[in-house]
Design a protein around this motif. Structure first.
Motif, PDB file in Angstrom:
ATOM      1  N   ASN A 197       6.824  -2.850  -0.919  1.00  0.00           N
ATOM      2  CA  ASN A 197       5.983  -1.720  -0.856  1.00  0.00           C
ATOM      3  C   ASN A 197       6.281  -0.590   0.185  1.00  0.00           C
ATOM      4  OD1 ASN A 197       3.939   0.363  -1.560  1.00  0.00           O
ATOM      5  ND2 ASN A 197       2.404  -1.281  -1.027  1.00  0.00           N
ATOM      6  N   GLY A 198       6.479   0.932  -0.306  1.00  0.00           N
ATOM      7  CA  GLY A 198       7.045   1.488   0.790  1.00  0.00           C
ATOM      8  C   GLY A 198       5.951   2.526   1.454  1.00  0.00           C
ATOM      9  N   ASP A 199       4.569   2.138   0.819  1.00  0.00           N
ATOM     10  CA  ASP A 199       3.537   2.934   1.194  1.00  0.00           C
ATOM     11  C   ASP A 199       3.048   2.455   2.528  1.00  0.00           C
ATOM     12  OD1 ASP A 199       3.858   4.481  -1.000  1.00  0.00           O
ATOM     13  OD2 ASP A 199       2.269   3.507  -2.269  1.00  0.00           O
ATOM     14  N   PRO A 200       2.444   3.467   3.383  1.00  0.00           N
ATOM     15  CA  PRO A 200       2.048   2.627   4.768  1.00  0.00           C
ATOM     16  C   PRO A 200       0.614   2.081   4.459  1.00  0.00           C
ATOM     17  CG  PRO A 200       1.773   5.288   4.682  1.00  0.00           C
ATOM     18  CD  PRO A 200       2.558   4.818   3.296  1.00  0.00           C
ATOM     19  N   VAL A 201       0.221   1.361   5.382  1.00  0.00           N
ATOM     20  CA  VAL A 201      -0.897   0.631   5.257  1.00  0.00           C
ATOM     21  C   VAL A 201      -2.342   1.484   5.575  1.00  0.00           C
ATOM     22  CG1 VAL A 201      -2.392  -1.350   6.048  1.00  0.00           C
ATOM     23  CG2 VAL A 201       0.308  -1.554   5.544  1.00  0.00           C
ATOM     24  N   ALA A 202      -3.177   1.549   4.800  1.00  0.00           N
ATOM     25  CA  ALA A 202      -4.304   2.628   5.217  1.00  0.00           C
ATOM     26  C   ALA A 202      -5.156   1.290   6.182  1.00  0.00           C
ATOM     27  CB  ALA A 202      -5.118   2.796   4.097  1.00  0.00           C
TER      28      ALA A 202
END
Length: 95
Positions: free
Chosen positions: A54-59
């Protein structure tokens, strides 16, 4: 005389070794399922198996807040808890 006795013994041992190599395992069901419980337990502990892709940053927290929380955690675990005085044991109002 020793050579005459050692030759039949060597042949016997070689025959035993060949015979045991051709025997099928007596526990094929156990051998097939060996480690299945450990693999199932490990799989149950993984929440998101594809999280590494997963390339999305962690919220979550920003860096400054996370660092402050970490510092408070480290400070709280390094300082010993204050010990009450021996004279206040059993006195009401002490927490």
């Amino acid at each position: 005389m020793r050579h005459l006795l050692s030759l039949p013994m060597a042949c016997t041992l070689a025959a035993c070794a060949l015979n045991t190599a051709s025997i099928t395992p007596t526990t094929p069901q156990w051998d097939r399922n060996f480690g299945a419980a450990a693999r199932a337990t490990l799989a149950q502990q993984v929440m998101h198996a594809d999280a590494g892709r997963n390339g999305d940053p962690v919220a979550g927290m920003d860096g400054r807040s996370a660092h402050a929380a970490y510092e408070r955690y480290q400070k709280a675990s390094s300082e010993p808890a204050p010990q009450p005085s021996a004279f206040t044991i059993g006195v009401s109002g002490a927490k």
